[in-house]
Design an enzyme around this catalytic site. Structure first.
Site, PDB file in Angstrom:
ATOM      1  N   ARG A 129       0.817  -1.236   0.000  1.00 21.10           N
ATOM      2  CA  ARG A 129       0.000   0.000   0.000  1.00 21.10           C
ATOM      3  C   ARG A 129       0.844   1.277   0.000  1.00 21.10           C
ATOM      4  O   ARG A 129       0.369   2.344   0.371  1.00 21.10           O
ATOM      5  CB  ARG A 129      -0.983   0.021   1.180  1.00 21.10           C
ATOM      6  N   LYS A 151       2.900  11.118 -11.733  1.00 17.23           N
ATOM      7  CA  LYS A 151       2.014  10.253 -12.528  1.00 17.23           C
ATOM      8  C   LYS A 151       2.736   8.941 -12.769  1.00 17.23           C
ATOM      9  O   LYS A 151       3.880   8.935 -13.258  1.00 17.23           O
ATOM     10  CB  LYS A 151       1.677  10.899 -13.873  1.00 17.23           C
ATOM     11  N   GLU A 193       9.086  16.945 -25.563  1.00 20.34           N
ATOM     12  CA  GLU A 193       8.459  17.392 -24.301  1.00 20.34           C
ATOM     13  C   GLU A 193       9.030  18.740 -23.865  1.00 20.34           C
ATOM     14  O   GLU A 193       8.340  19.516 -23.214  1.00 20.34           O
ATOM     15  CB  GLU A 193       8.653  16.338 -23.195  1.00 20.34           C
ATOM     16  N   LYS A 235       6.916  22.571 -15.126  1.00 21.93           N
ATOM     17  CA  LYS A 235       6.098  21.432 -14.690  1.00 21.93           C
ATOM     18  C   LYS A 235       5.796  21.528 -13.195  1.00 21.93           C
ATOM     19  O   LYS A 235       4.671  21.260 -12.754  1.00 21.93           O
ATOM     20  CB  LYS A 235       6.784  20.101 -15.027  1.00 21.93           C
ATOM     21  N   GLU A 245      -4.724  16.695 -11.596  1.00 18.99           N
ATOM     22  CA  GLU A 245      -5.301  17.030 -12.893  1.00 18.99           C
ATOM     23  C   GLU A 245      -6.815  17.210 -12.845  1.00 18.99           C
ATOM     24  O   GLU A 245      -7.564  16.590 -13.594  1.00 18.99           O
ATOM     25  CB  GLU A 245      -4.927  15.976 -13.953  1.00 18.99           C
ATOM     26  N   ARG A 249      -3.521  20.988 -14.925  1.00 15.97           N
ATOM     27  CA  ARG A 249      -2.449  20.036 -15.286  1.00 15.97           C
ATOM     28  C   ARG A 249      -2.641  19.432 -16.677  1.00 15.97           C
ATOM     29  O   ARG A 249      -1.657  19.033 -17.324  1.00 15.97           O
ATOM     30  CB  ARG A 249      -2.345  18.932 -14.221  1.00 15.97           C
ATOM     31  N   ASN A 253      -0.560  17.990 -21.390  1.00 16.00           N
ATOM     32  CA  ASN A 253      -0.833  16.985 -22.424  1.00 16.00           C
ATOM     33  C   ASN A 253      -0.995  17.600 -23.801  1.00 16.00           C
ATOM     34  O   ASN A 253      -1.552  16.954 -24.706  1.00 16.00           O
ATOM     35  CB  ASN A 253      -2.096  16.196 -22.055  1.00 16.00           C
ATOM     36  N   HIS A 256      -0.551  15.436 -26.826  1.00 13.73           N
ATOM     37  CA  HIS A 256      -0.584  14.035 -26.394  1.00 13.73           C
ATOM     38  C   HIS A 256      -1.851  13.294 -26.822  1.00 13.73           C
ATOM     39  O   HIS A 256      -1.831  12.067 -26.919  1.00 13.73           O
ATOM     40  CB  HIS A 256      -0.431  13.949 -24.870  1.00 13.73           C
ATOM     41  N   HIS A 260      -0.876   9.993 -28.324  1.00 13.37           N
ATOM     42  CA  HIS A 260      -1.226   8.690 -27.739  1.00 13.37           C
ATOM     43  C   HIS A 260      -1.958   7.817 -28.755  1.00 13.37           C
ATOM     44  O   HIS A 260      -1.784   6.592 -28.789  1.00 13.37           O
ATOM     45  CB  HIS A 260      -2.085   8.874 -26.493  1.00 13.37           C
ATOM     46  N   HIS A 273       7.509   7.405 -27.759  1.00 15.62           N
ATOM     47  CA  HIS A 273       6.520   8.317 -27.166  1.00 15.62           C
ATOM     48  C   HIS A 273       6.803   9.760 -27.589  1.00 15.62           C
ATOM     49  O   HIS A 273       5.901  10.478 -28.039  1.00 15.62           O
ATOM     50  CB  HIS A 273       6.566   8.187 -25.639  1.00 15.62           C
TER      51      HIS A 273
HETATM   52  P1  NAD Z   1      12.214   4.804 -22.288  1.00 13.11           P
HETATM   53  O1  NAD Z   1      12.046   4.715 -20.857  1.00 13.11           O
HETATM   54  O2  NAD Z   1      11.742   3.673 -23.130  1.00 13.11           O
HETATM   55  O3  NAD Z   1      13.746   5.099 -22.603  1.00 13.11           O
HETATM   56  C1  NAD Z   1      14.147   5.238 -23.931  1.00 13.11           C
HETATM   57  C2  NAD Z   1      15.285   4.272 -24.298  1.00 13.11           C
HETATM   58  O4  NAD Z   1      16.522   4.789 -23.824  1.00 13.11           O
HETATM   59  C3  NAD Z   1      15.150   2.901 -23.703  1.00 13.11           C
HETATM   60  O5  NAD Z   1      15.619   1.940 -24.613  1.00 13.11           O
HETATM   61  C4  NAD Z   1      16.075   2.981 -22.492  1.00 13.11           C
HETATM   62  O6  NAD Z   1      16.523   1.732 -22.059  1.00 13.11           O
HETATM   63  C5  NAD Z   1      17.184   3.808 -23.037  1.00 13.11           C
HETATM   64  N1  NAD Z   1      17.983   4.560 -22.080  1.00 13.11           N
HETATM   65  C6  NAD Z   1      17.559   5.163 -20.953  1.00 13.11           C
HETATM   66  N2  NAD Z   1      18.554   5.902 -20.433  1.00 13.11           N
HETATM   67  C7  NAD Z   1      19.610   5.745 -21.233  1.00 13.11           C
HETATM   68  C8  NAD Z   1      20.927   6.278 -21.231  1.00 13.11           C
HETATM   69  N3  NAD Z   1      21.306   7.184 -20.338  1.00 13.11           N
HETATM   70  N4  NAD Z   1      21.785   5.892 -22.204  1.00 13.11           N
HETATM   71  C9  NAD Z   1      21.371   5.027 -23.162  1.00 13.11           C
HETATM   72  N5  NAD Z   1      20.137   4.507 -23.236  1.00 13.11           N
HETATM   73  C10 NAD Z   1      19.263   4.887 -22.284  1.00 13.11           C
HETATM   74  O7  NAD Z   1      11.466   6.105 -22.881  1.00 13.11           O
HETATM   75  P2  NAD Z   1      11.366   7.603 -22.353  1.00 13.11           P
HETATM   76  O8  NAD Z   1      11.278   8.404 -23.579  1.00 13.11           O
HETATM   77  O9  NAD Z   1      12.381   7.911 -21.348  1.00 13.11           O
HETATM   78  O10 NAD Z   1       9.961   7.629 -21.614  1.00 13.11           O
HETATM   79  C11 NAD Z   1       8.759   7.386 -22.311  1.00 13.11           C
HETATM   80  C12 NAD Z   1       7.721   6.935 -21.326  1.00 13.11           C
HETATM   81  O11 NAD Z   1       7.476   7.974 -20.391  1.00 13.11           O
HETATM   82  C13 NAD Z   1       6.383   6.609 -21.969  1.00 13.11           C
HETATM   83  O12 NAD Z   1       5.913   5.396 -21.467  1.00 13.11           O
HETATM   84  C14 NAD Z   1       5.487   7.737 -21.519  1.00 13.11           C
HETATM   85  O13 NAD Z   1       4.142   7.364 -21.416  1.00 13.11           O
HETATM   86  C15 NAD Z   1       6.075   8.096 -20.193  1.00 13.11           C
HETATM   87  N6  NAD Z   1       5.791   9.461 -19.750  1.00 13.11           N
HETATM   88  C16 NAD Z   1       5.290   9.622 -18.502  1.00 13.11           C
HETATM   89  C17 NAD Z   1       5.041  10.878 -18.018  1.00 13.11           C
HETATM   90  C18 NAD Z   1       4.576  11.057 -16.609  1.00 13.11           C
HETATM   91  O14 NAD Z   1       4.215  12.173 -16.232  1.00 13.11           O
HETATM   92  N7  NAD Z   1       4.605  10.041 -15.791  1.00 13.11           N
HETATM   93  C19 NAD Z   1       5.301  11.999 -18.813  1.00 13.11           C
HETATM   94  C20 NAD Z   1       5.820  11.795 -20.091  1.00 13.11           C
HETATM   95  C21 NAD Z   1       6.057  10.513 -20.556  1.00 13.11           C
HETATM   96  N1  GLY Z   2       3.112  14.512 -18.661  1.00 13.38           N
HETATM   97  C1  GLY Z   2       1.835  15.010 -18.265  1.00 13.38           C
HETATM   98  C2  GLY Z   2       1.707  15.191 -16.807  1.00 13.38           C
HETATM   99  O1  GLY Z   2       2.593  14.902 -16.041  1.00 13.38           O
HETATM  100  O2  GLY Z   2       0.693  15.634 -16.367  1.00 13.38           O
END
Ligand code: NAD
Ligand code: GLY
Length: 373
Positions: A129, A151, A193, A235, A245, A249, A253, A256, A260, A273
């Protein structure tokens, strides 16, 4: 070429959420700096959650940095990729936590990009939890966006990030040096982003991004430090006002809703992404123009910037027979939708975003214009 950011002073952006406030630490070499981990919740054990790409690069360094704080440090290494942001991967984290006897004080460390960060956060929110967790983002996208704001989620085959929780980390540690090993395609994805923050909140930042796109693409440490810091400031400002949100917030997006749909429609991982968001920014700018919020020059400007960041500006065909219908169906699964009505983030004047509906016919025109450029 590896550019060292050693001369860039470390900075902290605070995110103000009452008793859940925390700092986003931004600087070079923070992964190994003992100060990065000072004053975290006391615990016997830590669990590093990472993936098979990041583990060999940075897993050992994080492990060594944590050794003076925790008696036991475990690691769980997940398969890499958006297509693995699933229940199965989440369960691997729970399996590791339970089989190693981790308790309610165990601190989780998310070492990797947004995929690892989102899954680790969700695991932390639900294991016993709720246990504390720290974000150690190693992609540009994760440093400027996903690691901040709490998030957390996994994907469902029918929709992106559909299952998750709001759950804030104890701290975010952005080591700019880790960006040196990032593939160029991933660097571009992160820039999507970064760009988004301009139109929704700060046109002066958009000017700055335009002026410094060459340095950002060349991984100039000073430019990256500023991009990460300003993005996190914006942010933090938004999340500080609307953590869950209920309104504001949603502006984060921008791009997005279209993005998406592209990710889900192409199959998770086919487009990154950030690539989908980049193209989504162009589509959302077109819709903003169609609704009268910005002029054609604004759309052109944003399109050129997205292109300069190495991101796609032509939308993919998701269905050869009914492309518009497929986009609309996918966008109805968006979390902002209510009673099947799609809500879009649009720019109503440069530097300001609002959430609103749009007639299907207008959205169809935008999709058509974005596919056939
Ligand atoms: P990812 O986590 O898939 O990383 C991208 C690639 O880079 C992967 O292959 C990873 O292994 C590699 N990698 C990571 N760090 C590295 C480094 N320093 N050197 C070499 N390779 C490295 O993708 P991302 O773009 O980081 O994140 C995308 C995700 O984030 C999506 O799932 C998206 O929905 C999510 N997201 C979440 C929020 C939120 O607010 N929580 C906001 C935006 C995006
Ligand atoms: N990336 C959108 C949010 O964090 O709200």
């Amino acid at each position: 070429m590896t550019l060292q950011a050693k001369s860039i002073p470390a900075q902290t952006v605070d995110i103000d959420l009452d008793h859940r406030s925390y700092g986003i630490h931004i600087g070079a070499g923070l992964l190994d700096a003992p100060d990065s981990y000072r004053d975290l919740p006391a615990a016997h054990s830590a669990m590093i959650v990472t993936n098979n790409t990041v583990a060999p690069l940075y897993g050992g360094r994080l492990q060594r940095a944590l050794e003076s704080r925790f008696r036991q440090i475990h690691t769980v290494t997940l398969p890499d990729g958006e297509s693995h942001k699933t229940w199965e991967s989440l369960n691997l984290i729970f399996d590791a936590l339970l089989s190693r006897g981790c308790d309610r004080k165990t601190v989780l460390f998310a070492l990797g990009g947004g995929v690892v960060g989102d899954m680790t956060g969700f695991a932390a929110a639900s294991y016993m939890r709720g246990v504390p967790f720290v974000q150690v983002p190693t992609t540009l996208l994760a440093q400027v966006d996903s690691s901040v704001g709490g998030k957390t989620a996994i994907n469902h085959p029918l929709g992106k990030n559909m299952i998750g929780a709001f759950y804030q980390p104890e701290r975010v540690i952005c080591d700019l040096d880790t960006l040196n090993t990032l593939p160029v395609r991933e660097l571009s994805a992160g820039l999507a982003e970064v760009i988004k923050y301009g139109p929704i909140a700060d046109m002066a930042f958009l000017d700055w991004i335009e002026e410094h796109m060459g340095q950002l693409m060349a991984r100039d440490p000073g430019a990256l430090a500023h991009a990460v810091k300003r993005s996190c400031e914006i942010k933090a400002w938004v999340v500080g006002q609307d953590e869950r949100e209920s309104g504001l917030r949603a502006i984060l997006n921008f791009g997005h809703t279209f993005g998406h749909a592209i990710e889900a429609g192409m199959g998770y991982g086919a487009w990154l992404h950030g690539e989908a968001v980049g193209c989504g920014l162009v589509m959302a700018a077109r819709l903003s123009h169609a609704l009268g919020g910005v002029d054609a020059a604004f759309v052109e400007r944003l399109t050129r910037l997205v292109q300069a960041a190495g991101l796609p500006i032509v939308a993919p065909v998701l269905d050869a027979h009914d492309n518009v219908g497929r986009y609309l169906a996918l966008m109805r699964v968006d979390k902002k939708s209510e009673a099947g009505e799609i809500k879009f983030v649009v720019i109503d004047r440069p530097g300001n975003a609002v959430v609103r509906t749009a007639p299907d016919a207008l959205v169809a025109e935008v999709i058509e214009a974005s596919v056939h450029v």
